[in-house]
Design a protein around this motif. Structure first.
Motif, PDB file in Angstrom:
ATOM      1  N   ARG A 167       0.766  -1.125  -0.188  1.00  0.00           N
ATOM      2  CA  ARG A 167      -0.041   0.206   0.171  1.00  0.00           C
ATOM      3  C   ARG A 167       0.802   1.418   0.072  1.00  0.00           C
ATOM      4  O   ARG A 167       0.923   1.881  -0.946  1.00  0.00           O
ATOM      5  N   ASP A 168       1.503   1.380   1.267  1.00  0.00           N
ATOM      6  CA  ASP A 168       2.348   2.754   1.344  1.00  0.00           C
ATOM      7  C   ASP A 168       3.563   2.686   2.094  1.00  0.00           C
ATOM      8  O   ASP A 168       4.105   3.703   2.384  1.00  0.00           O
ATOM      9  N   PRO A 180       0.855   0.650  -6.088  1.00  0.00           N
ATOM     10  CA  PRO A 180       1.750   0.411  -5.097  1.00  0.00           C
ATOM     11  C   PRO A 180       2.657  -1.100  -5.323  1.00  0.00           C
ATOM     12  O   PRO A 180       3.372  -1.424  -4.640  1.00  0.00           O
ATOM     13  N   GLN A 181       2.247  -1.600  -6.384  1.00  0.00           N
ATOM     14  CA  GLN A 181       2.924  -2.582  -7.159  1.00  0.00           C
ATOM     15  C   GLN A 181       4.368  -2.395  -7.376  1.00  0.00           C
ATOM     16  O   GLN A 181       5.356  -3.434  -7.091  1.00  0.00           O
ATOM     17  N   ALA A 182       4.677  -1.199  -7.347  1.00  0.00           N
ATOM     18  CA  ALA A 182       5.894  -0.595  -7.646  1.00  0.00           C
ATOM     19  C   ALA A 182       6.954  -0.779  -6.641  1.00  0.00           C
ATOM     20  O   ALA A 182       8.157  -1.056  -6.821  1.00  0.00           O
ATOM     21  N   LEU A 183       6.316  -0.893  -5.580  1.00  0.00           N
ATOM     22  CA  LEU A 183       7.227  -0.849  -4.323  1.00  0.00           C
ATOM     23  C   LEU A 183       7.896  -2.293  -4.190  1.00  0.00           C
ATOM     24  O   LEU A 183       8.976  -2.594  -3.519  1.00  0.00           O
ATOM     25  N   ARG A 184       7.354  -3.379  -4.793  1.00  0.00           N
ATOM     26  CA  ARG A 184       7.940  -4.795  -4.742  1.00  0.00           C
ATOM     27  C   ARG A 184       9.046  -4.701  -5.605  1.00  0.00           C
ATOM     28  O   ARG A 184       9.942  -5.572  -5.727  1.00  0.00           O
ATOM     29  N   ASN A 185       9.393  -3.748  -6.562  1.00  0.00           N
ATOM     30  CA  ASN A 185      10.451  -3.837  -7.544  1.00  0.00           C
ATOM     31  C   ASN A 185      11.900  -3.776  -6.563  1.00  0.00           C
ATOM     32  O   ASN A 185      12.824  -4.380  -7.275  1.00  0.00           O
ATOM     33  N   ALA A 186      11.873  -3.195  -5.564  1.00  0.00           N
ATOM     34  CA  ALA A 186      13.301  -2.959  -4.984  1.00  0.00           C
ATOM     35  C   ALA A 186      13.720  -4.346  -4.423  1.00  0.00           C
ATOM     36  O   ALA A 186      14.879  -4.676  -4.591  1.00  0.00           O
TER      37      ALA A 186
END
Length: 397
Positions: A269-270, A312-318
């Motif tokens: 989420r955030d 929020p799926q972008a957060l998983r890229n790290a």
């Protein structure tokens, strides 16, 4: 509903190498950033940084208080094996109080707003804004409205425990060290350009103890995950054995050190975690500064993608990017710790393996460049069969 009236695009909780790097990168990218940190805390850390870190993160040479040219491995039998660094390589040593503050100042110089306080909780307003609550030294509660929170607040992260499933289950070694003033006539075998690493069960039953030079000071410490093991007693014994029992003690520090990356770094989420909060300390070696700063950089990229896209799926890229680059190294080091640190008999054989020139060369090349060395496959094959021979007792330790 899109929240308005935000205090910052991103709030970074924790100002160690991971948090300060994330805040710096985001500020340079034009994001409004608040860097929230508790004042006065220094993490127990040997302070080693590789040349790759110096290059990738533009670290000035004057932050290094020593340049190490060798390591000495000490076996349970007290036999020593020296591992010189060749081809002009080195290990830089930094003092964490000075180094971390420099990183925070750099982030502020590029636009990050520094705040001092203790993180309390994450809430959500009716308009969808994420709210970070923290307390000041005076006891005041302050609220920061933001879009994204980066939890870089160390092992057993309060941000992680509140927000990210599984964050409370990260396995840890508890590390303890004492900072000593280097005596004018330091007793042998101390060498100001060499790190000494002790693989002896009475000093650590499942990790190692160390003496690391820092110029005018030195770090002498140990770590263990075993409950009831006396870390202070271990350091006291090591000081006595090396003639350092009367050296001036400047300060004592202890903290949990995670040794396995979390399976998930974000809450979908955030919130996203970085550094020790994400578990990115290398098993076996306990090295964390480079991996924390790289993690902070990748998390900053993911947070920027999230703020730009709203997805929020972008957060998983790290985590994906980190594990693609270093997951295999962490697996290898984890297996090495599991096998070779299990008993003094195996520790004795591990130190014996360190005499091998192939082992020394590939170890230092991998450490300095932060990647597995693939250019010499025959050397890896030789090491593999030597490891098997030592593990099964087919050669003398």
């Amino acid at each position: 509903m899109t929240p308005t009236g935000l205090d910052a695009d991103i709030v970074v909780v924790g100002g160690g190498p991971a948090g300060a790097t994330a805040a710096d990168d985001l500020a340079r990218a034009g994001r409004s950033v608040v860097l929230l940190d508790r004042a006065g805390r220094i993490k127990p850390c040997g302070g080693a940084i590789p040349p790759r870190l110096v290059r990738d993160f533009d670290i000035p040479a004057d932050l290094m208080v020593a340049r190490i040219s060798a390591a000495r491995m000490v076996a349970p039998s007290a036999r020593t094996v020296d591992m010189p660094i060749t081809d002009g390589g080195y290990v830089g040593m930094v003092d964490r109080d000075v180094f971390d503050e420099w990183l925070r100042d750099r982030a502020a110089s590029h636009g990050a707003e520094r705040r001092t306080g203790t993180f309390e909780r994450i809430l959500h307003d009716a308009d969808g804004a994420t709210v970070v609550e923290y307390s000041t030294k005076e006891g005041e509660t302050v609220r920061l409205r933001t879009r994204c929170v980066i939890g870089a607040d160390g092992a057993r992260s309060a941000v992680g425990r509140q927000s990210v499933p599984g964050a409370e289950r990260v396995p840890c070694v508890f590390a303890y060290h004492e900072i000593l003033r280097t005596p004018d006539n330091a007793p042998a075998p101390y060498d100001p350009q060499r790190c000494d690493v002790y693989y002896q069960g009475h000093l650590s039953p499942d990790f190692y103890a160390w003496i690391f030079p820092h110029g005018e000071t030195m770090s002498i410490g140990t770590g263990s995950a075993r409950k009831g093991f006396s870390l202070r007693g271990s350091v006291s014994a090591l000081r006595a054995a090396t003639g350092l029992e009367t050296a001036e003690t400047i300060r004592r520090e202890g903290a949990p050190i995670p040794l396995k990356p979390l399976r998930r770094w974000d809450n979908g989420r955030d919130v996203i975690l970085a550094g020790d909060a994400a578990g990115v300390v290398a098993p076996a070696s306990g090295e964390g500064i480079y991996y924390a700063m790289l993690c902070g950089r990748l998390v900053a990229e993911a947070a920027e993608e999230f703020c730009r896209s709203g997805n929020p799926q972008a957060l998983r890229n790290a985590r994906r990017r980190f594990m693609k680059a270093h997951g295999r190294v962490f697996w290898v080091l984890g297996m090495m710790q599991y096998f070779w640190y299990a008993s003094d008999r195996r520790r004795e054989r591990f130190v014996a393996i360190c005499q091998d020139k192939d082992v020394q060369r590939l170890t230092w090349q991998s450490y300095m460049n932060k990647e597995l060395v693939r250019r010499d496959p025959l050397a890896h094959v030789r090491i593999f069969f030597k490891d098997l021979a030592h593990l099964f007792g087919l050669v003398r330790a």
